[in-house]
Write a protein that holds these residues in place. Structure first.
Motif, PDB file in Angstrom:
ATOM      1  N   ASN A  82       0.803  -1.222   0.000  1.00 15.62           N
ATOM      2  CA  ASN A  82       0.000   0.000   0.000  1.00 15.62           C
ATOM      3  C   ASN A  82       0.836   1.272   0.000  1.00 15.62           C
ATOM      4  O   ASN A  82       0.383   2.322  -0.448  1.00 15.62           O
ATOM      5  CB  ASN A  82      -0.939   0.005   1.211  1.00 15.62           C
ATOM      6  CG  ASN A  82      -2.038  -1.035   1.087  1.00 15.62           C
ATOM      7  OD1 ASN A  82      -2.411  -1.408  -0.023  1.00 15.62           O
ATOM      8  ND2 ASN A  82      -2.552  -1.508   2.214  1.00 15.62           N
ATOM      9  N   GLY A  83       2.052   1.207   0.522  1.00 12.16           N
ATOM     10  CA  GLY A  83       2.891   2.395   0.573  1.00 12.16           C
ATOM     11  C   GLY A  83       3.708   2.634  -0.673  1.00 12.16           C
ATOM     12  O   GLY A  83       4.431   3.634  -0.771  1.00 12.16           O
ATOM     13  N   THR A  84       3.600   1.751  -1.635  1.00 10.27           N
ATOM     14  CA  THR A  84       4.386   1.851  -2.864  1.00 10.27           C
ATOM     15  C   THR A  84       3.670   2.708  -3.901  1.00 10.27           C
ATOM     16  O   THR A  84       2.458   2.601  -4.081  1.00 10.27           O
ATOM     17  CB  THR A  84       4.631   0.448  -3.454  1.00 10.27           C
ATOM     18  OG1 THR A  84       5.405  -0.315  -2.528  1.00 10.27           O
ATOM     19  CG2 THR A  84       5.371   0.537  -4.778  1.00 10.27           C
ATOM     20  N   VAL A  85       4.432   3.559  -4.585  1.00 16.82           N
ATOM     21  CA  VAL A  85       3.909   4.317  -5.720  1.00 16.82           C
ATOM     22  C   VAL A  85       4.481   3.683  -6.987  1.00 16.82           C
ATOM     23  O   VAL A  85       5.681   3.777  -7.262  1.00 16.82           O
ATOM     24  CB  VAL A  85       4.305   5.805  -5.643  1.00 16.82           C
ATOM     25  CG1 VAL A  85       3.805   6.552  -6.884  1.00 16.82           C
ATOM     26  CG2 VAL A  85       3.745   6.436  -4.380  1.00 16.82           C
ATOM     27  N   ALA A  86       3.625   3.010  -7.739  1.00 15.43           N
ATOM     28  CA  ALA A  86       4.056   2.282  -8.934  1.00 15.43           C
ATOM     29  C   ALA A  86       3.910   3.171 -10.164  1.00 15.43           C
ATOM     30  O   ALA A  86       2.812   3.645 -10.480  1.00 15.43           O
ATOM     31  CB  ALA A  86       3.229   1.014  -9.106  1.00 15.43           C
ATOM     32  N   ILE A  87       5.032   3.396 -10.856  1.00 12.01           N
ATOM     33  CA  ILE A  87       5.042   4.210 -12.075  1.00 12.01           C
ATOM     34  C   ILE A  87       5.328   3.289 -13.258  1.00 12.01           C
ATOM     35  O   ILE A  87       6.362   2.621 -13.300  1.00 12.01           O
ATOM     36  CB  ILE A  87       6.098   5.323 -12.008  1.00 12.01           C
ATOM     37  CG1 ILE A  87       5.883   6.194 -10.767  1.00 12.01           C
ATOM     38  CG2 ILE A  87       6.043   6.177 -13.273  1.00 12.01           C
ATOM     39  CD1 ILE A  87       6.922   7.298 -10.602  1.00 12.01           C
ATOM     40  N   GLY A  88       4.418   3.246 -14.204  1.00 13.40           N
ATOM     41  CA  GLY A  88       4.537   2.334 -15.329  1.00 13.40           C
ATOM     42  C   GLY A  88       5.223   2.949 -16.532  1.00 13.40           C
ATOM     43  O   GLY A  88       5.006   4.117 -16.865  1.00 13.40           O
ATOM     44  N   ILE A  89       6.070   2.145 -17.179  1.00 10.01           N
ATOM     45  CA  ILE A  89       6.682   2.491 -18.466  1.00 10.01           C
ATOM     46  C   ILE A  89       6.262   1.394 -19.434  1.00 10.01           C
ATOM     47  O   ILE A  89       6.752   0.265 -19.366  1.00 10.01           O
ATOM     48  CB  ILE A  89       8.217   2.558 -18.380  1.00 10.01           C
ATOM     49  CG1 ILE A  89       8.663   3.505 -17.269  1.00 10.01           C
ATOM     50  CG2 ILE A  89       8.810   2.979 -19.719  1.00 10.01           C
ATOM     51  CD1 ILE A  89      10.161   3.437 -16.986  1.00 10.01           C
ATOM     52  N   PHE A  90       5.335   1.718 -20.335  1.00  6.04           N
ATOM     53  CA  PHE A  90       4.761   0.708 -21.216  1.00  6.04           C
ATOM     54  C   PHE A  90       5.334   0.827 -22.626  1.00  6.04           C
ATOM     55  O   PHE A  90       5.327   1.896 -23.226  1.00  6.04           O
ATOM     56  CB  PHE A  90       3.237   0.868 -21.264  1.00  6.04           C
ATOM     57  CG  PHE A  90       2.551  -0.100 -22.189  1.00  6.04           C
ATOM     58  CD1 PHE A  90       2.747  -1.462 -22.058  1.00  6.04           C
ATOM     59  CD2 PHE A  90       1.711   0.353 -23.191  1.00  6.04           C
ATOM     60  CE1 PHE A  90       2.116  -2.362 -22.912  1.00  6.04           C
ATOM     61  CE2 PHE A  90       1.074  -0.529 -24.046  1.00  6.04           C
ATOM     62  CZ  PHE A  90       1.276  -1.895 -23.904  1.00  6.04           C
ATOM     63  N   SER A  91       5.846  -0.282 -23.139  1.00  3.42           N
ATOM     64  CA  SER A  91       6.360  -0.394 -24.512  1.00  3.42           C
ATOM     65  C   SER A  91       7.345   0.720 -24.872  1.00  3.42           C
ATOM     66  O   SER A  91       7.119   1.507 -25.801  1.00  3.42           O
ATOM     67  CB  SER A  91       5.200  -0.420 -25.514  1.00  3.42           C
ATOM     68  OG  SER A  91       4.475  -1.622 -25.407  1.00  3.42           O
ATOM     69  N   PRO A  92       8.480   0.781 -24.167  1.00  2.00           N
ATOM     70  CA  PRO A  92       9.457   1.839 -24.456  1.00  2.00           C
ATOM     71  C   PRO A  92      10.124   1.715 -25.822  1.00  2.00           C
ATOM     72  O   PRO A  92      10.754   2.674 -26.280  1.00  2.00           O
ATOM     73  CB  PRO A  92      10.479   1.684 -23.324  1.00  2.00           C
ATOM     74  CG  PRO A  92      10.347   0.267 -22.884  1.00  2.00           C
ATOM     75  CD  PRO A  92       8.892  -0.073 -23.038  1.00  2.00           C
ATOM     76  N   ALA A  93      10.004   0.555 -26.473  1.00  2.00           N
ATOM     77  CA  ALA A  93      10.584   0.414 -27.810  1.00  2.00           C
ATOM     78  C   ALA A  93       9.638   0.890 -28.907  1.00  2.00           C
ATOM     79  O   ALA A  93       9.966   0.809 -30.091  1.00  2.00           O
ATOM     80  CB  ALA A  93      10.984  -1.041 -28.061  1.00  2.00           C
ATOM     81  N   ALA A  94       8.467   1.394 -28.521  1.00  2.00           N
ATOM     82  CA  ALA A  94       7.543   1.939 -29.513  1.00  2.00           C
ATOM     83  C   ALA A  94       8.182   3.133 -30.219  1.00  2.00           C
ATOM     84  O   ALA A  94       8.949   3.893 -29.623  1.00  2.00           O
ATOM     85  CB  ALA A  94       6.242   2.366 -28.843  1.00  2.00           C
ATOM     86  N   SER A  95       7.869   3.295 -31.492  1.00  2.00           N
ATOM     87  CA  SER A  95       8.433   4.394 -32.270  1.00  2.00           C
ATOM     88  C   SER A  95       8.092   5.732 -31.630  1.00  2.00           C
ATOM     89  O   SER A  95       6.941   6.001 -31.286  1.00  2.00           O
ATOM     90  CB  SER A  95       7.874   4.348 -33.695  1.00  2.00           C
ATOM     91  OG  SER A  95       8.314   5.458 -34.443  1.00  2.00           O
ATOM     92  N   GLY A  96       9.110   6.572 -31.444  1.00  2.00           N
ATOM     93  CA  GLY A  96       8.882   7.911 -30.924  1.00  2.00           C
ATOM     94  C   GLY A  96       8.857   8.030 -29.419  1.00  2.00           C
ATOM     95  O   GLY A  96       8.616   9.124 -28.896  1.00  2.00           O
TER      96      GLY A  96
END
Length: 362
Positions: free
Chosen positions: A189-203
């Motif tokens: 509950n104390g964690t702040v999860a920051i997502g990085i989705f598909s970083p190999a996507a163009s641009g």
């Protein structure tokens, strides 16, 4: 009846392939199930809708007439139709559609290549001629980018309707609860999860992610979640170590489950946030507070549903503030709910039904 044509449909991978499936399902939910036409794919995935595969562009006209289709909507990216993006078969197919009395509408995902590389100096001119050929013969043209709509208007005839319309998220929203999703990633509950989705996507703007990682390094409550295309690659400045969960490229159900677990989505693009950025759209569809970027293609109306910054430093600072302020995160999450009325695939489906099946619209 509406027809949808895309050379590849699921399970053939690709963003436009996925979009064809989710658009077909959305049209069906609006009471306008389309006939899906494709070269490759599995028709069973579209059941109970009709899906016919094995069709080259030159076969579209005959297939449309055989299934009672009045207008075919073509999903257009030049490289979907030929390796170099120039397809005589597509031009011939459009000509046959006109002769058969089958209407044409086009969804532009990419019009043509810019003149920025030597090979594109060769292919760019015939791609523009091909694009113009489609535009002059289409009754309706849709694109998620205002700039692409302006380009289309330079090629279309006076009777063509050109509209900015969203692509939406191309994967389904997960039915999994937030609690279950977070437990599966080991997030408390104390964690702040920051997502990085598909970083190999163009641009995708890698230096913006690196700036955010550096700025948030002292924040021990932050956990970075890397998932989707290219997320398991070693990229300069990207997070590593105990505060990272790497899921990698995975199936749509798992992608949605991970989205459900997030507190924030980091989605910067070098050309700015637009409605064609399906990764950011998927985060917004899940109600995840999303921080993105401006750029030369940036669509200003998306400020209604996401925070969009002009520099890597401002992007990193905004993520840091949101990571430390649950109230601000909730406010941004509430704004993200505007996605449904502004940028979802349902908006596009409703527009197609109204424009191409006026007799079925109340």
């Amino acid at each position: 009846m509406i027809g949808l044509y895309c050379p590849d449909v699921p399970p053939i991978p690709g963003g436009v392939s996925d979009h064809t499936l989710i658009l077909a399902r959305s049209l069906s939910a609006f009471g306008a199930p389309p006939v899906v036409l494709a070269l490759r794919g599995n028709p069973a995935l579209f059941a109970p809708m009709t899906c016919v595969t094995g069709l080259k562009p030159t076969d579209i006209a005959d297939a449309a007439r055989a299934h009672g289709v009045s207008t075919v909507v073509i999903q257009y990216v030049p490289f979907l139709f030929a390796r170099r993006g120039v397809s005589p078969a597509l031009v011939l197919g459009i000509r046959r559609m006109a002769r058969a009395g089958v209407g044409l509408a086009v969804i532009i995902h990419e019009p043509f290549v810019p003149f920025t590389r030597l090979p594109w100096l060769v292919t760019g001119f015939p791609q523009r001629w091909q694009f113009g050929y489609l535009m002059r013969r289409a009754s309706h043209v849709y694109t998620p980018l205002p700039e692409f709509a302006d380009i289309a208007r330079r090629y279309t005839g006076s009777g063509t309707t050109v509209a900015v319309a969203p692509v939406g998220a191309t994967l389904p929203v997960s039915p999994v609860s937030r609690e279950e999703a977070r437990q599966s990633l080991g997030l408390d509950n104390g964690t702040v999860a920051i997502g990085i989705f598909s970083p190999a996507a163009s641009g995708f703007a890698h230096d913006w992610i690196a700036a955010a990682v550096a700025r948030l390094a002292p924040r021990t409550e932050v956990v970075w979640v890397r998932f989707g295309f290219g997320s398991d690659r070693a990229l300069p400045g990207y997070p590593s170590g105990a505060n990272v969960r790497t899921v990698g490229e995975t199936d749509p159900a798992t992608v949605g489950k991970v989205m459900r677990a997030l507190d924030l989505a980091a989605a910067p693009y070098v050309d700015g946030l637009t409605m064609r950025r399906t990764g950011a759209m998927l985060a917004l569809a899940h109600g995840v507070p999303t921080v993105s970027s401006t750029g030369h293609l940036f669509d200003p109306q998306l400020r209604q549903i996401a925070d969009c910054e002009a520099t890597p430093e401002a992007f990193a600072e905004r993520l840091e503030r949101l990571a430390g302020d649950a109230v601000e995160r909730r406010e941004l999450a509430l704004r993200s709910q505007g996605y449904c009325d502004l940028a979802s695939v349902e908006v596009l489906a409703a527009r197609l039904r109204t424009d191409l099946m006026p007799e079925a619209t109340p």
